[in-house]
Structures are given as structure tokens and as C-alpha cells.
Design a protein around this motif. Structure first.
Motif, PDB file in Angstrom:
ATOM      1  N   TYR A  14       0.980  -1.148   0.041  1.00 31.21           N
ATOM      2  CA  TYR A  14       0.011  -0.143   0.096  1.00 31.21           C
ATOM      3  C   TYR A  14       0.792   1.163  -0.018  1.00 31.21           C
ATOM      4  O   TYR A  14       0.693   2.114  -0.659  1.00 31.21           O
ATOM      5  N   TYR A  15       1.869   1.262   0.992  1.00 33.86           N
ATOM      6  CA  TYR A  15       2.671   2.606   1.110  1.00 33.86           C
ATOM      7  C   TYR A  15       3.705   2.568  -0.202  1.00 33.86           C
ATOM      8  O   TYR A  15       4.022   3.807  -0.534  1.00 33.86           O
ATOM      9  N   THR A  16       3.853   1.531  -0.957  1.00 33.63           N
ATOM     10  CA  THR A  16       4.707   1.694  -2.101  1.00 33.63           C
ATOM     11  C   THR A  16       3.890   2.254  -3.226  1.00 33.63           C
ATOM     12  O   THR A  16       4.482   3.049  -4.051  1.00 33.63           O
ATOM     13  N   THR A  17       2.636   1.790  -3.374  1.00 32.24           N
ATOM     14  CA  THR A  17       1.725   2.545  -4.098  1.00 32.24           C
ATOM     15  C   THR A  17       1.454   4.003  -3.714  1.00 32.24           C
ATOM     16  O   THR A  17       1.682   5.016  -4.590  1.00 32.24           O
ATOM     17  N   GLN A  18       1.195   4.318  -2.701  1.00 31.52           N
ATOM     18  CA  GLN A  18       1.351   5.675  -2.314  1.00 31.52           C
ATOM     19  C   GLN A  18       2.506   6.663  -2.571  1.00 31.52           C
ATOM     20  O   GLN A  18       2.624   7.577  -3.148  1.00 31.52           O
TER      21      GLN A  18
ATOM     22  N   GLU B 147       5.343  10.388  -5.674  1.00 30.15           N
ATOM     23  CA  GLU B 147       6.451  10.844  -6.632  1.00 30.15           C
ATOM     24  C   GLU B 147       6.009  11.415  -8.052  1.00 30.15           C
ATOM     25  O   GLU B 147       6.498  12.488  -8.591  1.00 30.15           O
ATOM     26  N   ASN B 148       4.931  10.745  -8.533  1.00 35.86           N
ATOM     27  CA  ASN B 148       4.257  11.340  -9.750  1.00 35.86           C
ATOM     28  C   ASN B 148       3.873  12.701  -9.528  1.00 35.86           C
ATOM     29  O   ASN B 148       3.925  13.559 -10.333  1.00 35.86           O
TER      30      ASN B 148
ATOM     31  N   SER C  10       4.306  18.704 -10.448  1.00 36.42           N
ATOM     32  CA  SER C  10       4.592  19.782  -9.867  1.00 36.42           C
ATOM     33  C   SER C  10       5.626  20.828 -10.405  1.00 36.42           C
ATOM     34  O   SER C  10       5.593  21.706 -10.608  1.00 36.42           O
ATOM     35  N   LYS C  11       6.744  19.821 -10.317  1.00 36.01           N
ATOM     36  CA  LYS C  11       8.077  20.427 -11.128  1.00 36.01           C
ATOM     37  C   LYS C  11       7.744  20.839 -12.574  1.00 36.01           C
ATOM     38  O   LYS C  11       8.507  21.903 -12.942  1.00 36.01           O
ATOM     39  N   ILE C  12       7.275  19.944 -13.191  1.00 36.63           N
ATOM     40  CA  ILE C  12       7.103  20.079 -14.506  1.00 36.63           C
ATOM     41  C   ILE C  12       5.995  21.474 -14.865  1.00 36.63           C
ATOM     42  O   ILE C  12       6.352  22.294 -15.792  1.00 36.63           O
ATOM     43  N   GLN C  13       4.917  21.657 -13.850  1.00 37.05           N
ATOM     44  CA  GLN C  13       4.201  22.478 -14.026  1.00 37.05           C
ATOM     45  C   GLN C  13       4.968  24.042 -13.766  1.00 37.05           C
ATOM     46  O   GLN C  13       4.825  24.992 -14.310  1.00 37.05           O
TER      47      GLN C  13
END
Length: 603
Positions: free
Chosen positions: A71-75, A80-81, A86-89
């Protein structure tokens, strides 16, 4: 006894007693040994039972921790995505500011000035836009003045309707191209607005009487959306089409995650904490029919009802409430029927509705959220390919090209593709005879051009658009009413059936005639399963929420090997039609026949 008689032999005491005593002693010793062995055996069994119980407990503990790690790996991946988005924006905003500054100073020397128009509908959080506007460095007054003077000469006076008219004899008129630029906002997904680019673009003015052309300054513009409702939107500098498309592709990129091995892997469910945060009147006069979230703006969602109305809503704060933004009558042109199903365009600027094929009525309508004038927001497609009955489902495909699919009571499934020209949508029949009864639900798979369809004939069909044949066929014992692919595992999909306590089934598109899991609920108020009850996946793909004929939201953990709900949440006063998971907030949004919308916060 006489003297001549021989003497009698002396009788000796038999040794029986001694032998007997020795036997008893021996038996006593053997008995002691057996008792000792019994005690040792009992102790060993007790120790063994204790160790077995301990191993079972620690096995469950390890299994639980593994699930938590998953679950936390998915989170973590999702976080990270979101960080990358946010960095791209941020990079895009800085790039646009630099481009805008250059154009403002060189405006008088250019031959054409492109003005980016904000959507006339509130497709952006006002507060987020104002914050963004305040954060941009202000242009020099001289540069702004020069830009405005140039815009005024180039575009001319505004029309009486409050639109600036621009025409050029040297440039032919072309079909508007709609692009959704991404803008940093409070939600992890970038809230996006619609930009219309064409040679003769009409830019909405802040006042119908003003004659000044709109220039890309940092001033806010008040745009009328419907009647007396007005919203603040902020002008956006121009972004190149390549930059917009590239950023959009990055934002929409989805990663396949293997969740099928987790199905039925746990003997106990992992529950979520949930409580109802607010109850809102839907503003509909008849029972609600649909609830969908905007694919490009996490703050927007839409509802439709049997009154033919589609309402646009905006989530406030962190899901504490929701405000009604607009109300539009989307009843069909002839029979004044309500939308049977609705779907967002992938760019988030319009809503598509399907109706009935009977009596020559319109079959598909488009609600354009960019238009503000009453009576012009809803248009109907001229094509009427379905032959009869209700069109039960419409869904946009998760593919590179913009396409949607419709399925109806005439047993047919149609694929619609976006084209240039006067008729922007072209239809193609995928199949008419693979179902022997009404098609109840359609959906598209992420990793391949396969269209799933389920019907009242109990059949599940996976049609490969590229090869034009059915690559997947399966028939179950109960009628099918809807199909919903998993958002993370592209091979996993769920089908709703009419079997009590086994309403929901999980399938792997790679395995034919194989059911991964079946689960459901027992209804108190009705034995029959209504096709108006719908389901939704959680963003992590591990939970399914479902409405019910009872005032309850059922939640299922696909890792749980039981057939009952992992938990049931009391909600509403009457039957619950649907409960959807918010993309970015810990929130469930539900609709009911009690004409209310409820926001449920999850933890």
C-alpha cells in the motif's frame, strides 16, 4: 503316626510372595516411566500447539505488513508522480512568463498577437488562480500599454455581445482547436482551463459594453457563466501546442501495477475510516442518474438526473463542501428525454450524453462548458446509428486518439472518432450480433485497443479494434449490468451482475473463462439488483465502492478472500446509486434517490 512311618518332608515357604513383590515393584517402576512419558508427551503437545499458534499469528503479522508495504509503495509512487508533475508545471509557468515578457516588449514589432482565452466556465479554482496571478512578476507599464495599443489596432472594437472580433483576409477561417494547458493548483493533478486558438478567435470581454480588447495582463476577468452566477478567472500567457501536448502526455501517463496477485490473498480485510462530512441538496427535481468526476480538474464533478438537468459542481477546501457552478437543461430535442448516461471529454471542456434511439430522437448531445450564452451550450450530433431502444452506456477510451464508445438496447456497440470538418464525430459499428440482448455497459482497456462490452445476455465480450475481431469471450450464469476496468492493473476489470451476494466479479483479460473472485452483499429492501446501482474503483485500485438498494455504501477490499463487504458505510436516507473516490483528496462522493449529495471523508 507310628514309629515305622517315614518322616514327612519339611515344606519350604514358597517364593511366590517375593516374586510377586518384585513384579509389583517392576510394574510400579514401569508405571512411573509411562506417567513420565505421558507428562513429557503432554508438555510437547502443549509446546507444539503454542508454537503453531505463534507461527500462525506471526504469519498473519507478516502478511499484514506485506500488504501495508504494498500500500505504501503505491502511495509513494503516486506521491513521486505528483511531485514530478508539480516540477513540470513550475517549469512551464516560468517558461511562459519569460515568453510573455519578451512578447510584451516586442509587441509593436510583431505581425500578430495571440491571446489565450480562459474558459468561460469555472474550470479552475479561483483562489488557486488568484494566488498564481499574484505570484507572477508584473510587466512594466510601458510594455503593457504598448501591447494593449497593438491589440486594439489589430483586433478592432468589441462586438455588442461583449466579444472582441478579429478577422484577417490573409488567413482562412479554421476549426477551433481546444487545448487544456496545465496550471499549478492546490490539487496534485493540475487544474486546467480551456484555450481556444483560431485565426478569428472571439475573446470574451469582462463587460458587454466595453470596447477594449483583452490583453494577457495579470488583471482578473469576471465572466458570466449562467444567469447571475459569475466567476473570477485569470488570463493565461500563450503556450505552444507542442509544450502543452508534451506536458499533458506526462501528466496523463499511467503506470501499470500488478494487483491481480493480491486478489483473495488475505484472510482479513484492511478497512478505512470514514465519516460523512456534509450533506448537500443536489438541486435536481427528480431522481439522480449519474455522477462523474472531471478528468482534468480535481475540483469539478457533474451530476445528472431524470429532470434532464446536468449540474456542474466544485469541491471546496479539502472536501468540506461543494458549490453549484452551473445548471444546464440537456433534455433531448424531440422527446425531451433525460440523459441515460454521461461522460467527460478527456480535455475536461465538455460533457457528452446519450439518450434513446426511439422515435427518431437525438441520440448524443454535447454540453460545451466554454459557451456562456443560454441556448447555445448544448448541441446534438446529427448521426443516429443506434436502431432502437435506450442507449445505456457511453465511455471515452483511454487511448492516444480521442474516441468514445456507445452501447445500446439494439445489441450494438459503436466506436466514435473525432474528425476535422463540419461533422466532428464519425461513427463505426464494432459489432451488432455478438450480444443477443441489450448491451448494458462498455469500457476500454488501457494497454490495448480493446473495447469491453457486457450485456443482459450474460455475455462479456472483448473486441480488438485493430484486428476487428473478438479476442475475449466469456459467458456467466447471470445478466451483466456494467463493466469497470481497474485504474492501475490494466488486465483487471470488474463486472456487475444480478446475482445476490455475488453481484461483483473480477476477471483477468488474459485468462478466458476464469473468474478471479466474486463478492457482493445481501439487500434488505429488495431481492433484485438494479442497473442504476453503480460501482467505482479507488485510485490505488485496491478497493471498490458500490451503491445499494439500501441506504448504505459498500466497500470491498479485493485482497480479502471473503465474499462479504470489507465494510459498509451508512449514508443517505434512501437507496444509494453511486459513490466515487476523489482522485486527489481522501474523499468519497455519493448520490442517492433522496436527492442529496454526500461528501464522506476517509482516513
Amino acid at each position: 503316626m507310628s514309629m515305622n512311618d517315614p518322616p514327612r518332608p519339611v515344606l519350604k515357604k514358597p517364593k511366590i510372595e517375593k516374586t510377586s513383590e518384585a513384579g509389583e515393584e517392576k510394574r510400579s517402576n514401569n508405571g512411573g516411566n509411562h506417567e513420565q512419558e505421558d507428562e513429557e508427551e503432554t508438555t510437547r503437545k502443549e509446546q507444539e500447539e503454542a508454537l503453531v499458534a505463534l507461527i500462525e499469528h506471526r504469519t498473519k503479522e507478516v502478511e499484514h505488513l506485506r500488504h501495508r508495504i504494498s500500500y505504501y509503495t503505491t502511495q509513494l509512487g503516486q506521491a513521486e508522480n505528483r511531485l514530478e508533475e508539480s516540477k513540470i508545471q513550475l517549469a512551464r509557468i516560468r517558461g511562459r512568463h519569460s515568453s510573455l515578457t519578451t512578447k510584451a516588449f516586442l509587441g509593436s514589432g510583431t505581425k500578430e498577437a495571440n491571446v489565450e482565452e480562459r474558459s468561460s466556465t469555472p474550470l479552475q479554482n479561483s483562489q488557486g488562480l488568484q494566488n498564481l496571478s499574484e505570484s507572477k512578476p508584473q510587466l512594466g507599464q510601458e510594455a503593457v500599454k504598448t501591447s494593449r495599443n497593438y491589440e486594439g489596432r489589430e483586433r478592432g472594437a468589441a462586438s455588442p455581445s461583449g466579444h472582441s472580433e478579429y478577422s484577417s483576409k490573409n488567413q482562412p477561417q479554421s476549426k477551433p482547436k481546444v487545448v487544456i494547458p496545465s496550471i499549478a493548483a492546490s490539487s496534485p493533478r493540475a487544474s486546467q482551463l480551456v484555450k481556444t486558438k483560431e485565426s478569428g478567435s472571439k475573446v470574451a470581454s469582462s463587460s458587454g459594453s466595453q470596447q477594449n480588447a483583452i490583453t494577457p495582463t495579470s488583471d482578473n476577468i469576471s465572466v458570466k457563466v449562467r444567469e447571475d452566477r459569475s466567476y473570477k478567472v485569470s488570463p493565461e500567457p500563450e503556450v505552444s501546442a507542442s509544450q502543452t501536448k508534451a506536458a499533458k502526455r506526462i501528466i496523463e501517463l499511467k503506470e501499470h501495477k500488478e494487483l491481480i496477485p493480491l486478489v483473495r490473498s488475505s484472510s482479513s480485510p484492511i478497512t478505512i475510516r470514514c465519516h460523512t462530512g456534509s450533506v448537500i441538496s443536489s438541486q435536481h427535481k427528480r431522481k439522480l442518474r449519474s455522477l462523474i468526476l472531471c478528468p482534468t480538474n480535481d475540483q469539478l464533478f457533474a451530476t445528472s438526473a431524470l429532470d434532464g438537468i446536468i449540474n456542474l459542481w466544485q469541491v471546496q477546501g479539502k472536501g468540506s463542501s461543494a458549490n453549484l457552478l452551473s445548471t444546464t437543461d440537456c433534455s433531448s430535442a424531440k422527446q425531451r428525454r433525460w440523459p441515460e448516461d454521461i461522460a467527460w471529454h478527456p480535455q475536461g471542456d465538455s460533457l457528452f450524453s446519450v439518450y434513446s434511439a426511439d422515435n427518431g430522437d437525438s441520440q448524443i448531445s454535447i454540453l460545451n462548458l466554454n459557451k456562456t450564452k443560454e441556448g447555445t451550450r448544448v448541441s446534438f450530433l446529427e448521426q443516429k446509428p443506434h436502431l432502437k431502444g435506450i442507449i445505456n452506456s457511453i465511455t471515452f477510451m483511454p487511448w492516444k486518439d480521442t474516441r468514445f464508445v456507445t452501447g445500446g438496447s439494439d445489441h450494438a456497440v459503436f466506436l466514435w472518432s473525432e474528425k476535422d470538418g463540419e461533422n466532428p464525430w464519425k461513427h463505426k459499428v464494432l459489432h451488432r450480433s455478438m450480444h443477443s440482448s441489450a448491451v448494458m455497459g462498455v469500457a476500454g482497456l488501457q494497454q490495448k485497443t480493446t473495447v469491453l462490452s457486457v450485456g443482459a445476455d450474460k455475455r462479456i465480450v472483448g473486441f480488438d479494434v485493430a484486428s476487428e475481431r473478438a479476442g475475449y469471450k466469456h459467458q456467466i450464469e447471470s445478466k451483466c449490468m456494467s463493466v469497470v476496468p481497474n485504474p492501475c492493473d490494466f488486465n483487471l476489470f470488474m463486472v456487475q451482475t444480478g446475482t445476490p451476494e455475488r453481484q461483483l466479479r473480477l476477471f483477468d483479460i488474459r485468462l478466458r473463462n476464469t473468474e478471479l473472485h466474486a463478492f457482493g452483499w445481501k439487500q434488505e429492501s429488495s431481492d433484485s439488483q438494479s442497473a442504476l446501482i453503480n460501482q467505482a474503483w479507488s485510485p490505488d485500485g485496491l478497493y471498490i465502492s458500490s451503491g445499494s438498494a439500501d441506504p448504505v455504501i459498500h466497500v470491498f477490499d479485493i485482497r480479502f478472500n471473503g465474499r462479504r463487504p470489507s465494510q459498509s458505510i451508512k449514508a443517505h436516507q434512501k437507496r444509494v446509486f453511486k459513490a466515487v473516490w476523489h482522485h486527489a483528496l481522501p474523499l468519497l462522493i455519493s448520490i442517492s434517490s433522496d436527492l442529496n449529495i454526500e461528501l464522506h471523508k476517509t482516513y
